[in-house]
Write an enzyme that holds these catalytic residues in place. Structure first.
Site, PDB file in Angstrom:
ATOM      1  N   THR A 128     -18.990   5.556  21.295  1.00  0.00           N
ATOM      2  CA  THR A 128     -20.555   5.319  21.810  1.00  0.00           C
ATOM      3  C   THR A 128     -20.949   4.243  20.762  1.00  0.00           C
ATOM      4  OG1 THR A 128     -20.631   7.690  22.516  1.00  0.00           O
ATOM      5  CG2 THR A 128     -22.966   6.629  21.728  1.00  0.00           C
ATOM      6  N   LEU A 160     -17.815  13.159  28.420  1.00  0.00           N
ATOM      7  CA  LEU A 160     -17.131  14.650  28.398  1.00  0.00           C
ATOM      8  C   LEU A 160     -18.203  15.742  27.202  1.00  0.00           C
ATOM      9  CD1 LEU A 160     -15.396  15.024  25.489  1.00  0.00           C
ATOM     10  CD2 LEU A 160     -13.756  13.537  26.950  1.00  0.00           C
ATOM     11  N   PHE A 259     -30.080  22.307  29.781  1.00  0.00           N
ATOM     12  CA  PHE A 259     -30.567  21.699  28.443  1.00  0.00           C
ATOM     13  C   PHE A 259     -31.726  22.340  28.345  1.00  0.00           C
ATOM     14  CE2 PHE A 259     -26.399  19.886  28.736  1.00  0.00           C
ATOM     15  CZ  PHE A 259     -26.213  19.487  27.481  1.00  0.00           C
ATOM     16  N   GLY A 263     -33.608  27.291  20.973  1.00  0.00           N
ATOM     17  CA  GLY A 263     -32.532  27.847  19.745  1.00  0.00           C
ATOM     18  C   GLY A 263     -32.556  27.309  18.737  1.00  0.00           C
ATOM     19  N   GLY A 267     -26.743  20.075  17.742  1.00  0.00           N
ATOM     20  CA  GLY A 267     -25.974  19.665  16.547  1.00  0.00           C
ATOM     21  C   GLY A 267     -24.856  18.827  16.962  1.00  0.00           C
ATOM     22  N   CYS A 270     -22.443  13.934  18.476  1.00  0.00           N
ATOM     23  CA  CYS A 270     -23.030  13.048  19.278  1.00  0.00           C
ATOM     24  C   CYS A 270     -24.774  12.804  19.264  1.00  0.00           C
ATOM     25  CB  CYS A 270     -22.701  13.449  20.716  1.00  0.00           C
ATOM     26  SG  CYS A 270     -20.694  13.189  20.952  1.00  0.00           S
ATOM     27  N   ARG A 338     -19.465  19.475  13.081  1.00  0.00           N
ATOM     28  CA  ARG A 338     -20.309  18.353  12.451  1.00  0.00           C
ATOM     29  C   ARG A 338     -21.785  18.756  12.912  1.00  0.00           C
ATOM     30  NH1 ARG A 338     -16.415  13.517  14.662  1.00  0.00           N
ATOM     31  NH2 ARG A 338     -16.308  15.041  16.244  1.00  0.00           N
TER      32      ARG A 338
HETATM   33  N1  LIG Z   1     -16.868  14.466  20.505  1.00  0.00           N
HETATM   34  C1  LIG Z   1     -17.352  14.183  21.671  1.00  0.00           C
HETATM   35  O1  LIG Z   1     -17.861  15.056  22.251  1.00  0.00           O
HETATM   36  C2  LIG Z   1     -17.932  12.861  22.235  1.00  0.00           C
HETATM   37  C3  LIG Z   1     -18.341  12.765  23.594  1.00  0.00           C
HETATM   38  C4  LIG Z   1     -18.564  11.609  24.064  1.00  0.00           C
HETATM   39  C5  LIG Z   1     -18.515  10.217  23.201  1.00  0.00           C
HETATM   40  N2  LIG Z   1     -18.184  10.617  22.047  1.00  0.00           N
HETATM   41  C6  LIG Z   1     -17.992   9.290  21.245  1.00  0.00           C
HETATM   42  O2  LIG Z   1     -16.442   9.011  20.995  1.00  0.00           O
HETATM   43  C7  LIG Z   1     -16.329   8.326  19.737  1.00  0.00           C
HETATM   44  C8  LIG Z   1     -15.231   8.969  19.246  1.00  0.00           C
HETATM   45  O3  LIG Z   1     -15.529  10.629  18.733  1.00  0.00           O
HETATM   46  P1  LIG Z   1     -14.861  11.792  18.455  1.00  0.00           P
HETATM   47  O4  LIG Z   1     -15.566  12.811  18.448  1.00  0.00           O
HETATM   48  O5  LIG Z   1     -13.461  11.797  19.249  1.00  0.00           O
HETATM   49  O6  LIG Z   1     -14.481  11.248  17.025  1.00  0.00           O
HETATM   50  P2  LIG Z   1     -13.131  11.853  15.970  1.00  0.00           P
HETATM   51  O7  LIG Z   1     -13.862  11.656  14.791  1.00  0.00           O
HETATM   52  O8  LIG Z   1     -12.855  13.164  16.437  1.00  0.00           O
HETATM   53  O9  LIG Z   1     -11.901  11.009  16.007  1.00  0.00           O
HETATM   54  C9  LIG Z   1     -11.801   9.726  15.641  1.00  0.00           C
HETATM   55  C10 LIG Z   1     -10.419   9.260  15.459  1.00  0.00           C
HETATM   56  O10 LIG Z   1     -10.122   7.876  15.149  1.00  0.00           O
HETATM   57  C11 LIG Z   1      -9.259   7.964  14.186  1.00  0.00           C
HETATM   58  N3  LIG Z   1      -9.501   6.322  13.723  1.00  0.00           N
HETATM   59  C12 LIG Z   1     -10.361   5.778  12.976  1.00  0.00           C
HETATM   60  N4  LIG Z   1      -9.966   4.378  12.915  1.00  0.00           N
HETATM   61  C13 LIG Z   1      -8.870   4.245  13.312  1.00  0.00           C
HETATM   62  C14 LIG Z   1      -8.101   3.283  13.687  1.00  0.00           C
HETATM   63  N5  LIG Z   1      -8.401   1.858  13.240  1.00  0.00           N
HETATM   64  N6  LIG Z   1      -6.959   3.116  14.491  1.00  0.00           N
HETATM   65  C15 LIG Z   1      -6.618   4.100  15.052  1.00  0.00           C
HETATM   66  N7  LIG Z   1      -7.266   5.582  14.692  1.00  0.00           N
HETATM   67  C16 LIG Z   1      -8.307   5.581  14.148  1.00  0.00           C
HETATM   68  C17 LIG Z   1      -9.783   8.819  13.020  1.00  0.00           C
HETATM   69  O11 LIG Z   1      -8.725   9.075  12.314  1.00  0.00           O
HETATM   70  C18 LIG Z   1      -9.888   9.969  14.145  1.00  0.00           C
HETATM   71  O12 LIG Z   1      -8.714  10.717  14.279  1.00  0.00           O
HETATM   72  C19 LIG Z   1     -17.685   8.619  19.057  1.00  0.00           C
HETATM   73  O13 LIG Z   1     -18.297   7.096  19.222  1.00  0.00           O
HETATM   74  C20 LIG Z   1     -18.443   9.520  19.825  1.00  0.00           C
HETATM   75  O14 LIG Z   1     -19.655   9.407  19.594  1.00  0.00           O
HETATM   76  C21 LIG Z   1     -17.815  11.746  21.492  1.00  0.00           C
END
Ligand SMILES: NC(=O)c1ccc[n+]([C@@H]2O[C@H](COP(=O)([O-])OP(=O)(O)OC[C@H]3O[C@@H](n4cnc5c(N)ncnc54)[C@H](O)[C@@H]3O)[C@@H](O)[C@H]2O)c1
Length: 451
Positions: A128, A160, A259, A263, A267, A270, A338
């Site tokens: 994102t 997701l 939604f 509550g 958190g 995202c 988080r």
């Molecule tokens: N978590 C969710 O539910 C969700 C849902 C939709 C969108 N997003 C978006 O997706 C993105 C990722 O979220 P997440 O929760 O999966 O993050 P996360 O922190 O769980 O995972 C990110 C991973 O990227 C790795 N990383 C960092 N720099 C790197 C590099 N140069 N090369 C290879 N790996 C590297 C980190 O070690 C980590 O394992 C964010 O922008 C988030 O906003 C997350």
């Protein structure tokens, strides 16, 4: 197709595994050696229902591999999905793009080595990101690789939900792809074809609009949560019951029911950061984002309002009190802590002199690791209650929905429940003889005359 996922977090690992499951050859790259080792050893570094089995199946089928080797991961891929974190940065809520741009640097170097005759790769930003970031990634790669190197950029926001990530990925409400050329559009359609077979739409649009879809969606959902929490506060002030208000309101098909649960506020990784990032985009472009600011403020206040209820119950003196917390993840079915409301409320209680004891079915290990000293972690839900002066319900795990109230009362010093998730009926709490505070409903105080 040969795909590389950059980052094996909640998004990269789920996306990579699901793409492998439809027959693609997927490499998951990370810079964290511990994560890659866990995956190579057959484990899963995150808790996500169904993911471990799906990883195992696709590793066995030799469609899914894990690596720390950037060169290898980027060299052979036809499409590269950047799925790294974009947390809130140090600058007043701006997204920290250092991981995204770090990946762009790595990709640029490999593309440069491969030279001008390579098959053009599609670099897809799935993280994102604020509007304009995918173009900044494109420009950085171009700068490093040189003007003669062919590649294209795309933005493909992910929708997701943790806890239901595999289902959401396999059956998306929609897929959004921002592209700059026809070939990238065709490859995106091809890779997503198995997931949109039942007629759910795939929207091909410009890159900036695709980036904005994600923020607009998350900000809207966050707005619904803050809205109902504001209504809950009014219900408390005027003696209405937010549960009944919800029912009456949500029966309107224009409103719907999702939604709109009161509550402790949102958190996770995202909504909090994406709302802040919207506010930052507003600031950076001189655009008024009053609504986002209000949504964020209401959300933060929700935690302190709830803490205030606990504080008031003890006449402002929490020194020496023992508080049990049920649930520490930001929501059920995930180990993600988080921005979890439980942790903020625990910290406020601890600062006021209380000791906190916490239980969570899957997130306890993360709390102990990332917040040492914040609370004592118990392995059994009832162990938290021994000598407790109150129970705080902070995550609505199914495990907490029908507890043994009799046993709870024998364990607790004071039979008081602060329910941040409105799990129990007021009449039940009255019958069981608990002091009971929830959100947007009257308090239950045994012995008090109620209307
Ligand atoms: N978590 C969710 O539910 C969700 C849902 C939709 C969108 N997003 C978006 O997706 C993105 C990722 O979220 P997440 O929760 O999966 O993050 P996360 O922190 O769980 O995972 C990110 C991973 O990227 C790795 N990383 C960092 N720099 C790197 C590099 N140069 N090369 C290879 N790996 C590297 C980190 O070690 C980590 O394992 C964010 O922008 C988030 O906003 C997350």
């Amino acid at each position: 197709m040969r795909l590389t996922m950059v980052g094996t977090g909640y998004v990269g690992l789920v996306t990579g595994t699901c793409f492998a499951n439809t027959g693609n050859d997927v490499t998951c790259l990370d810079v964290d050696p511990a994560k890659i080792k866990t995956l190579e050893d057959g484990g899963c570094p995150i808790y996500e229902p169904g993911l471990t089995d799906l990883i195992e199946k696709n590793v066995k089928a030799e469609r899914l591999t894990f690596t720390l080797d950037k060169e290898k991961a980027y060299r052979d891929a036809e499409m590269i999905f950047i799925c790294v974190g974009t947390p809130t940065g140090k600058m007043e809520g701006d997204a920290d793009l250092s991981y995204v741009m770090g990946a762009a640097d790595d990709i640029g170097k490999v593309l440069k080595e491969l030279g001008p005759n390579q098959e053009p790769k599609v670099i897809v930003v799935k993280s994102t990101v604020p509007v304009g970031t995918s173009h900044a990634v494109r420009d950085r790669i171009r700068e490093i690789a040189g003007p003669s190197i062919p590649f294209s950029i795309a933005d493909n926001p992910e929708f997701l939900k943790e806890g239901a990530a595999i289902q959401d990925f396999n059956y998306p409400d929609r897929v959004v792809c921002g592209v700059e050329d026809e070939r990238a559009a065709e490859l995106m359609k091809e890779i997503y074809a198995p997931y949109v077979r039942s007629g759910n739409p795939i929207f091909i649009m410009d890159v900036r609009s695709a980036e904005m879809v994600k923020y607009a969606s998350n900000n809207f959902l966050a707005t619904k949560i803050s809205f109902i929490n504001e209504m809950a506060a009014l219900c408390e002030a005027y003696g209405a019951d937010v549960g009944k208000v919800r029912e009456g309101m949500c029966a309107d098909s224009r409103i719907g029911s999702q939604f709109l649960y009161p509550g402790l506020g949102y958190g996770g990784s995202c909504f909090p950061k994406d709302t802040l990032a919207c506010m930052a985009m507003g600031r950076n472009s001189d655009t008024d984002t009053q609504l986002s600011t209000a949504v964020h403020d209401v959300n933060q206040r929700q935690r302190t309002r709830f803490f205030q209820k606990i504080h008031d119950q003890f006449d402002g003196d929490l020194a020496g009190k023992k508080l049990a917390f049920w649930g520490m993840a930001f929501k059920p079915n995930t180990d993600d802590i988080r921005e979890a409301p439980a942790l903020t409320i625990m910290q406020l209680c601890k600062d006021a002199g209380a000791t906190c004891v916490g239980y969570d079915p899957v997130a306890a290990e993360n709390v102990a690791k990332d917040h040492p000293g914040l609370c004592e972690v118990c392995e059994d839900v009832y162990d938290t209650l021994e000598g407790a002066d109150a129970l705080v319900i902070s995550t609505d795990w199914d495990d907490f929905k029908h507890p043994d109230f009799g046993r709870m009362k024998t364990l607790m010093n004071v039979p008081a429940i602060f329910d941040g998730r409105n799990l129990y009926a007021l009449a039940l709490m009255e019958r069981e003889g608990f002091v009971y505070h929830s959100v947007g409903r009257r308090a239950v105080t045994p012995g008090a005359v109620t209307a």
